[in-house]
Design an enzyme around this catalytic site. Structure first.
Site, PDB file in Angstrom:
ATOM      1  N   LYS A   1      -0.008 -17.093  -1.642  1.00 46.97           N
ATOM      2  CA  LYS A   1       0.732 -17.460  -0.435  1.00 46.97           C
ATOM      3  C   LYS A   1       1.142 -16.178   0.292  1.00 46.97           C
ATOM      4  O   LYS A   1       1.767 -15.288  -0.289  1.00 46.97           O
ATOM      5  CB  LYS A   1       1.978 -18.234  -0.836  1.00 46.97           C
TER       6      LYS A   1
HETATM    7  C1  E4P Z   1       5.857 -24.929   0.813  1.00 46.81           C
HETATM    8  O1  E4P Z   1       4.813 -24.330   0.835  1.00 46.81           O
HETATM    9  C2  E4P Z   1       7.091 -24.415   1.442  1.00 46.81           C
HETATM   10  O2  E4P Z   1       7.483 -23.231   0.857  1.00 46.81           O
HETATM   11  C3  E4P Z   1       8.191 -25.444   1.370  1.00 46.81           C
HETATM   12  O3  E4P Z   1       7.653 -26.717   1.675  1.00 46.81           O
HETATM   13  C4  E4P Z   1       9.381 -25.114   2.233  1.00 46.81           C
HETATM   14  O4  E4P Z   1      10.262 -26.208   2.248  1.00 46.81           O
HETATM   15  P1  E4P Z   1      11.752 -26.092   2.803  1.00 46.81           P
HETATM   16  O5  E4P Z   1      11.699 -25.846   4.279  1.00 46.81           O
HETATM   17  O6  E4P Z   1      12.384 -27.415   2.473  1.00 46.81           O
HETATM   18  O7  E4P Z   1      12.390 -24.933   2.079  1.00 46.81           O
END
Ligand code: E4P
Length: 218
Positions: free
Chosen positions: A84
């Site tokens: 990521k």
């Molecule tokens: C996934 O890849 C993201 O990091 C995650 O869905 C972020 O979610 P949030 O906005 O609830 O922290």
């Protein structure tokens, strides 16, 4: 549309995998910190061994060289680890290098279709538009997913769209309707998708009728 689980919690992963509905996992530094993880690499490896599909683990460096170095180490843990990378110019430099090495990437913190196009141009395997965080500031998170899906479809772009930052069941179905390939959902959202009052009532009724029949048959 496929489901990924958005968590670093091993119990939640074990439980969702056994339900047969989840084919990947996404994590981020906040989710990992929430688990009080001491050894990040061994935690990512544990998750990757539990799941057949892609497991996203995020880099911390802000410069491309650092991201690439972190990514190579993470990718070496297991072949289903996806890196990521944040949506920045340095991030896209890293994506370009990693994609040339066959290391899959998930470009995160995507808040506009333009950013999604840049990620795809750099060679990202996945892009993650953040639905809930856009809604939080009064913008249209699902509209973003729809725009990204449309522009990718017009241009035949193969980068897959992971609808992220999903907070409730409506986000999930709206993401599917908007053209997301994958929805990554917290465990609480995943389990809430199973429930419908008529399903519970139906099971109750079937059991009562069956008991009546058993009584009647002595
Ligand atoms: C996934 O890849 C993201 O990091 C995650 O869905 C972020 O979610 P949030 O906005 O609830 O922290």
């Amino acid at each position: 549309m496929r489901f990924f689980l958005d968590t670093a919690n091993l119990e939640e992963i074990r439980s969702s995998i056994s339900m047969g509905v989840v084919s990947g996992v996404t994590t981020n530094p906040t989710l990992v910190a929430r688990e009080g993880v001491r050894d990040f690499h061994s935690h990512v490896k544990k998750i990757a061994q539990m799941v057949d599909g892609p497991v996203s683990a995020e880099v911390i460096s802000l410069e491309a060289d650092g991201m690439v170095a972190e990514a190579r180490e993470l990718a070496a843990l297991r072949d289903n680890v996806v890196i990521k990378i944040p949506m920045t110019p340095e991030g896209m430099r890293a994506v370009k290098v990693l994609s040339s090495e066959g290391i899959r990437t998930n470009v995160t913190l995507v808040f506009s279709p333009q950013q999604a196009l840049l990620a795809a141009a750099a060679g990202a395997s996945y892009v993650s538009p953040f639905v809930g965080r856009l809604d939080d500031i009064g913008e249209d998170g699902i509209g973003l997913v729809r725009d990204v899906a449309e522009v990718f479809s017009i241009h035949g772009i193969e980068t897959e769209i992971i609808a992220a930052s999903l907070r409730h069941p409506k986000h999930v179905i709206d993401s599917a309707m908007a053209g997301a390939h994958i929805a990554t959902v917290p465990y609480k959202v995943l389990t809430s998708l199973f429930h419908h009052p008529l399903t519970d009532q139906g099971i109750d009724r079937f059991l009562k009728d069956w008991q009546e029949l058993s009584k009647a048959n002595g």
